[in-house]
Design a protein around this motif. Sequence first.
Motif, PDB file in Angstrom:
ATOM      1  N   ASP A   1       0.819  -1.212   0.000  1.00 21.89           N
ATOM      2  CA  ASP A   1       0.000   0.000   0.000  1.00 21.89           C
ATOM      3  C   ASP A   1       0.856   1.268   0.000  1.00 21.89           C
ATOM      4  O   ASP A   1       0.470   2.279  -0.573  1.00 21.89           O
ATOM      5  CB  ASP A   1      -0.948  -0.006   1.197  1.00 21.89           C
ATOM      6  CG  ASP A   1      -2.129  -0.937   0.962  1.00 21.89           C
ATOM      7  OD1 ASP A   1      -2.605  -0.999  -0.182  1.00 21.89           O
ATOM      8  OD2 ASP A   1      -2.555  -1.615   1.909  1.00 21.89           O
ATOM      9  N   ALA A   2       2.003   1.183   0.669  1.00 16.83           N
ATOM     10  CA  ALA A   2       2.894   2.353   0.664  1.00 16.83           C
ATOM     11  C   ALA A   2       3.388   2.640  -0.761  1.00 16.83           C
ATOM     12  O   ALA A   2       3.648   3.795  -1.114  1.00 16.83           O
ATOM     13  CB  ALA A   2       4.064   2.113   1.602  1.00 16.83           C
ATOM     14  N   LYS A   3       3.492   1.602  -1.580  1.00 10.94           N
ATOM     15  CA  LYS A   3       3.898   1.812  -2.982  1.00 10.94           C
ATOM     16  C   LYS A   3       2.737   2.364  -3.798  1.00 10.94           C
ATOM     17  O   LYS A   3       2.901   3.239  -4.632  1.00 10.94           O
ATOM     18  CB  LYS A   3       4.386   0.492  -3.592  1.00 10.94           C
ATOM     19  CG  LYS A   3       5.634  -0.055  -2.957  1.00 10.94           C
ATOM     20  CD  LYS A   3       5.973  -1.408  -3.566  1.00 10.94           C
ATOM     21  CE  LYS A   3       6.951  -2.170  -2.687  1.00 10.94           C
ATOM     22  NZ  LYS A   3       7.041  -3.576  -3.046  1.00 10.94           N
ATOM     23  N   LYS A   4       1.550   1.825  -3.534  1.00  8.08           N
ATOM     24  CA  LYS A   4       0.376   2.333  -4.265  1.00  8.08           C
ATOM     25  C   LYS A   4       0.149   3.813  -3.966  1.00  8.08           C
ATOM     26  O   LYS A   4      -0.322   4.561  -4.814  1.00  8.08           O
ATOM     27  CB  LYS A   4      -0.873   1.541  -3.860  1.00  8.08           C
ATOM     28  CG  LYS A   4      -0.894   0.123  -4.380  1.00  8.08           C
ATOM     29  CD  LYS A   4      -2.128  -0.612  -3.870  1.00  8.08           C
ATOM     30  CE  LYS A   4      -2.038  -2.100  -4.207  1.00  8.08           C
ATOM     31  NZ  LYS A   4      -2.941  -2.913  -3.387  1.00  8.08           N
ATOM     32  N   GLY A   5       0.506   4.213  -2.749  1.00 10.91           N
ATOM     33  CA  GLY A   5       0.311   5.607  -2.350  1.00 10.91           C
ATOM     34  C   GLY A   5       1.169   6.580  -3.140  1.00 10.91           C
ATOM     35  O   GLY A   5       0.926   7.789  -3.121  1.00 10.91           O
ATOM     36  N   LEU A   6       2.162   6.049  -3.860  1.00 12.45           N
ATOM     37  CA  LEU A   6       3.028   6.928  -4.658  1.00 12.45           C
ATOM     38  C   LEU A   6       2.259   7.658  -5.752  1.00 12.45           C
ATOM     39  O   LEU A   6       2.728   8.636  -6.305  1.00 12.45           O
ATOM     40  CB  LEU A   6       4.148   6.095  -5.300  1.00 12.45           C
ATOM     41  CG  LEU A   6       5.255   5.657  -4.345  1.00 12.45           C
ATOM     42  CD1 LEU A   6       6.138   4.623  -5.004  1.00 12.45           C
ATOM     43  CD2 LEU A   6       6.066   6.860  -3.904  1.00 12.45           C
ATOM     44  N   ARG A   7       1.107   7.163  -6.074  1.00 12.73           N
ATOM     45  CA  ARG A   7       0.293   7.842  -7.089  1.00 12.73           C
ATOM     46  C   ARG A   7      -0.166   9.222  -6.596  1.00 12.73           C
ATOM     47  O   ARG A   7      -0.395  10.124  -7.389  1.00 12.73           O
ATOM     48  CB  ARG A   7      -0.908   6.970  -7.425  1.00 12.73           C
ATOM     49  CG  ARG A   7      -1.886   7.583  -8.367  1.00 12.73           C
ATOM     50  CD  ARG A   7      -2.908   6.550  -8.822  1.00 12.73           C
ATOM     51  NE  ARG A   7      -4.136   7.184  -9.256  1.00 12.73           N
ATOM     52  CZ  ARG A   7      -4.303   7.818 -10.399  1.00 12.73           C
ATOM     53  NH1 ARG A   7      -3.320   7.895 -11.253  1.00 12.73           N
ATOM     54  NH2 ARG A   7      -5.450   8.373 -10.712  1.00 12.73           N
ATOM     55  N   TRP A   8      -0.297   9.365  -5.282  1.00 11.50           N
ATOM     56  CA  TRP A   8      -0.853  10.609  -4.741  1.00 11.50           C
ATOM     57  C   TRP A   8       0.167  11.397  -3.905  1.00 11.50           C
ATOM     58  O   TRP A   8      -0.061  12.547  -3.593  1.00 11.50           O
ATOM     59  CB  TRP A   8      -2.083  10.316  -3.874  1.00 11.50           C
ATOM     60  CG  TRP A   8      -3.164   9.658  -4.654  1.00 11.50           C
ATOM     61  CD1 TRP A   8      -4.083  10.276  -5.461  1.00 11.50           C
ATOM     62  CD2 TRP A   8      -3.431   8.263  -4.763  1.00 11.50           C
ATOM     63  NE1 TRP A   8      -4.899   9.345  -6.045  1.00 11.50           N
ATOM     64  CE2 TRP A   8      -4.535   8.106  -5.635  1.00 11.50           C
ATOM     65  CE3 TRP A   8      -2.865   7.118  -4.200  1.00 11.50           C
ATOM     66  CZ2 TRP A   8      -5.073   6.857  -5.953  1.00 11.50           C
ATOM     67  CZ3 TRP A   8      -3.399   5.880  -4.522  1.00 11.50           C
ATOM     68  CH2 TRP A   8      -4.484   5.761  -5.384  1.00 11.50           C
ATOM     69  N   ALA A   9       1.246  10.738  -3.508  1.00 11.43           N
ATOM     70  CA  ALA A   9       2.241  11.422  -2.677  1.00 11.43           C
ATOM     71  C   ALA A   9       3.641  11.069  -3.182  1.00 11.43           C
ATOM     72  O   ALA A   9       3.867   9.957  -3.663  1.00 11.43           O
ATOM     73  CB  ALA A   9       2.080  10.991  -1.219  1.00 11.43           C
TER      74      ALA A   9
END
Lengths: 151, 148
Positions: B52-60
């Motif tokens: 999830d921390a990697k998926k969050g790269l889309r927004w942060a």
Amino acid sequence: MIGPIPPLYAGTVTKYVFIESYKTTPADIAARAYEVSGGVMIKETCFGLQITGKEEEVDRVISHVREVDPAHIYVKDRGFPPGDPRRCRANLGGARPGYFGHEFEMGFIRRISIGLEKIDSPAEIPAPESEQKDKEGLSVKRLMELIEQEA
Amino acid sequence: MAEVFIYPATSLILSDLVARFGHKPLGTALSVRERIQTAGLDSPPLQMTPDDAKKGLRWAAVEVPSGVRGRMSLFGPLIDRAEAAIIVRNPEFAFGCMGCARTDELVEFLIRQKGVPTLELDYPGNEEEGIIFVRKVKEFLTRPGGLS
């Protein structure tokens, strides 16, 4: 320790039903929900119900329950189903964390109930007091009044 | 029926009012439900995974702490879907660590940047404010030519 388990109740939704009323109890709405429960799973709680099932069935039960006391029954989605071993305190060995948001909002939810009861009344919207009052703190005028009262 | 992002995303009041006036509230429960009902390598499926921390790269950005990126993997998809938003300003119960605070700021920023119709409110402090609160939400959600 929780053993391997598959995703529980896949394809279903779970919704909380909260009741904050002086004339309706959680037991009342539970009885009402069981009248039309069909295939949904209903869990009774101290604050209301948790209803799990297919979305359209859950919505049908909720709309039936809401008729009892529309301005005092509140509904929201829940991610986990009831009794989920990752959340249920029966598996965790003690009180479960959470519900802070609900606890906070239930403290003043009667103001929302009043808003819902008066939503169709023709009276004009009262002047928003929050915009009138000084949000920075005590105004000089009010301070002078307090000093005069104490003098 | 429009999809309306609510903030705080766990708010009972906002979730109920949005659904009551005929729209779909987008709250954290939807993201959590999607995760725990999807079979994966983890058994039982976890609500948050290292991915999830990697998926969050889309927004942060990558230098943003993983706590913020992990939270954004829950909120981000909801913001992408949102056709409107209702925000309560400075909700007391959303107070938390810096991860929470920065995520809150980023969520509000992304909603404003998206340019969807947004209603900003304060929690009611008395009965009159309660009436105003409900009427503002109703006006926002049912205005002619507004959300469909």
